[in-house]
Design an enzyme around this catalytic site. Structure first.
Site, mmCIF file in Angstrom:
data_model
loop_
_atom_site.group_PDB
_atom_site.id
_atom_site.type_symbol
_atom_site.label_atom_id
_atom_site.label_comp_id
_atom_site.label_asym_id
_atom_site.label_seq_id
_atom_site.Cartn_x
_atom_site.Cartn_y
_atom_site.Cartn_z
ATOM 1 N N GLN A 189 0.855 -1.188 0.000
ATOM 2 C CA GLN A 189 0.000 0.000 0.000
ATOM 3 C C GLN A 189 0.892 1.240 0.000
ATOM 4 O O GLN A 189 1.988 1.232 0.572
ATOM 5 C CB GLN A 189 -0.897 0.001 1.237
ATOM 6 C CG GLN A 189 -1.846 1.181 1.340
ATOM 7 C CD GLN A 189 -2.854 1.006 2.477
ATOM 8 O OE1 GLN A 189 -3.445 -0.056 2.621
ATOM 9 N NE2 GLN A 189 -3.053 2.044 3.269
ATOM 10 N N ASN B 223 0.604 5.506 0.900
ATOM 11 C CA ASN B 223 -0.228 6.503 1.559
ATOM 12 C C ASN B 223 0.255 7.908 1.226
ATOM 13 O O ASN B 223 1.448 8.121 0.952
ATOM 14 C CB ASN B 223 -0.194 6.337 3.083
ATOM 15 C CG ASN B 223 -0.892 5.083 3.548
ATOM 16 O OD1 ASN B 223 -1.559 4.402 2.784
ATOM 17 N ND2 ASN B 223 -0.734 4.765 4.819
ATOM 18 N N ARG C 271 0.932 13.983 13.868
ATOM 19 C CA ARG C 271 0.296 12.699 13.565
ATOM 20 C C ARG C 271 1.113 11.601 14.237
ATOM 21 O O ARG C 271 2.299 11.458 14.028
ATOM 22 C CB ARG C 271 0.208 12.472 12.054
ATOM 23 C CG ARG C 271 -0.670 13.484 11.326
ATOM 24 C CD ARG C 271 -0.821 13.110 9.853
ATOM 25 N NE ARG C 271 -1.487 14.135 9.079
ATOM 26 C CZ ARG C 271 -2.781 14.130 8.764
ATOM 27 N NH1 ARG C 271 -3.546 13.140 9.185
ATOM 28 N NH2 ARG C 271 -3.306 15.105 8.041
ATOM 29 N N HIS D 281 1.902 6.356 15.937
ATOM 30 C CA HIS D 281 1.101 5.249 15.449
ATOM 31 C C HIS D 281 1.949 3.985 15.324
ATOM 32 O O HIS D 281 3.133 4.054 15.000
ATOM 33 C CB HIS D 281 0.500 5.596 14.085
ATOM 34 C CG HIS D 281 -0.429 6.777 14.144
ATOM 35 N ND1 HIS D 281 -0.666 7.591 13.061
ATOM 36 C CD2 HIS D 281 -1.166 7.289 15.176
ATOM 37 C CE1 HIS D 281 -1.525 8.545 13.411
ATOM 38 N NE2 HIS D 281 -1.834 8.386 14.687
ATOM 39 N N LYS E 42 7.650 0.598 7.071
ATOM 40 C CA LYS E 42 7.337 1.791 6.278
ATOM 41 C C LYS E 42 8.601 2.402 5.674
ATOM 42 O O LYS E 42 9.681 2.340 6.262
ATOM 43 C CB LYS E 42 6.686 2.872 7.143
ATOM 44 C CG LYS E 42 5.381 2.528 7.782
ATOM 45 C CD LYS E 42 4.871 3.713 8.621
ATOM 46 C CE LYS E 42 3.569 3.400 9.325
ATOM 47 N NZ LYS E 42 3.102 4.555 10.137
ATOM 48 N N TYR F 65 4.170 7.616 1.808
ATOM 49 C CA TYR F 65 4.615 6.393 2.475
ATOM 50 C C TYR F 65 4.494 5.202 1.523
ATOM 51 O O TYR F 65 3.545 5.125 0.752
ATOM 52 C CB TYR F 65 3.711 6.005 3.639
ATOM 53 C CG TYR F 65 3.302 7.023 4.648
ATOM 54 C CD1 TYR F 65 3.566 6.796 5.995
ATOM 55 C CD2 TYR F 65 2.594 8.162 4.302
ATOM 56 C CE1 TYR F 65 3.146 7.696 6.962
ATOM 57 C CE2 TYR F 65 2.180 9.062 5.265
ATOM 58 C CZ TYR F 65 2.457 8.832 6.590
ATOM 59 O OH TYR F 65 2.037 9.709 7.546
ATOM 60 N N ARG G 70 -8.299 10.912 18.230
ATOM 61 C CA ARG G 70 -7.685 9.629 18.578
ATOM 62 C C ARG G 70 -6.318 9.821 19.235
ATOM 63 O O ARG G 70 -6.018 9.209 20.264
ATOM 64 C CB ARG G 70 -7.538 8.788 17.306
ATOM 65 C CG ARG G 70 -6.716 7.528 17.447
ATOM 66 C CD ARG G 70 -6.337 6.992 16.082
ATOM 67 N NE ARG G 70 -5.470 5.842 16.163
ATOM 68 C CZ ARG G 70 -4.706 5.429 15.155
ATOM 69 N NH1 ARG G 70 -4.738 6.059 13.997
ATOM 70 N NH2 ARG G 70 -3.941 4.377 15.298
ATOM 71 N N ASP G 71 -5.482 10.690 18.655
ATOM 72 C CA ASP G 71 -4.144 10.886 19.200
ATOM 73 C C ASP G 71 -4.183 11.668 20.505
ATOM 74 O O ASP G 71 -3.359 11.457 21.397
ATOM 75 C CB ASP G 71 -3.255 11.581 18.177
ATOM 76 C CG ASP G 71 -2.931 10.687 16.982
ATOM 77 O OD1 ASP G 71 -3.092 9.462 17.098
ATOM 78 O OD2 ASP G 71 -2.528 11.225 15.934
#
Length: 201
Positions: free
Chosen positions: A48, A50, A60, A63, A73, A133, A169-170
């Protein structure tokens, strides 16, 4: 292409040459010969890619992905400027609890490699900062977790000249010590085995 090993075991920063003329510029943020020289094997098969765009002050992360399955990554900044950060959250790692960072921007097109199991965060230093990414695994929401980037025990290099902008969330993410006490962090040896299988099936 130049590279250096970071303070987190298995993480690397890469800096490609940039060729400029009156038309613009050309560069290659990923170059397999340099990657093989640094790590001893090629990049993982890409599952994938990003793309994110962020306002100045956006934070950000931190994670990470449940391991297994685990995700590695390769990240670079296509536009703008960001502090990209790797945090070693792998229990049993010789560098557990350490972090390292690199400023990635649209002038140098530096990149960072994040091995399986580490935490990743970045801070946008300019408006319209674009991060690109490549990932070894596809996104699965139930596997994606977050730690607080404001954890005082970590002391990440978050600038103080602008209020940090975090997602809900963070903002609500737990501290590293709390998640460790609950047994929710990746295990170093397991991460290493999973990473090796990415390029040596």
């Amino acid at each position: 292409m130049k590279f250096r090993e970071l303070a987190v075991s298995g993480a690397y920063a890469f800096n490609p040459p940039v060729f400029e003329d009156d038309r613009g510029l050309f560069t290659s943020p990923y170059q397999e010969p340099a990657f093989v020289e640094a790590l001893g094997h090629p990049l993982f098969p890409v599952a994938q890619s990003n793309h994110s765009r962020s306002r100045r002050g956006t934070v950000r992360g931190i994670h990470y992905t449940v391991t297994p399955p685990g995700v590695a990554k390769y990240v670079y900044c296509a536009r703008g400027r960001a502090i990209d950060i790797v945090v070693d959250i792998r229990v049993g790692s010789p560098t557990f609890g350490r972090w390292d960072s690199s400023v990635l921007d649209q002038e140098t097109f530096g990149a960072m490699y994040f091995p399986v199991g580490v935490g990743h965060a970045f801070i946008a230093l300019e408006d319209d900062t674009v991060m690109s990414y490549m990932l070894s695994g596809s996104y699965e929401a139930q596997h994606e977790l977050s730690l607080s980037p404001l954890d005082p025990a970590l002391g990440l290099p978050i600038p103080t000249d602008v209020a940090p902008l975090l997602s809900a969330r963070d903002t609500a993410a737990p501290l590293l010590a709390q998640v460790r006490a609950e047994g929710g962090l990746p295990e170093y040896d397991k991460c290493r085995r999973i990473e090796a299988a990415l390029w040596r099936p």
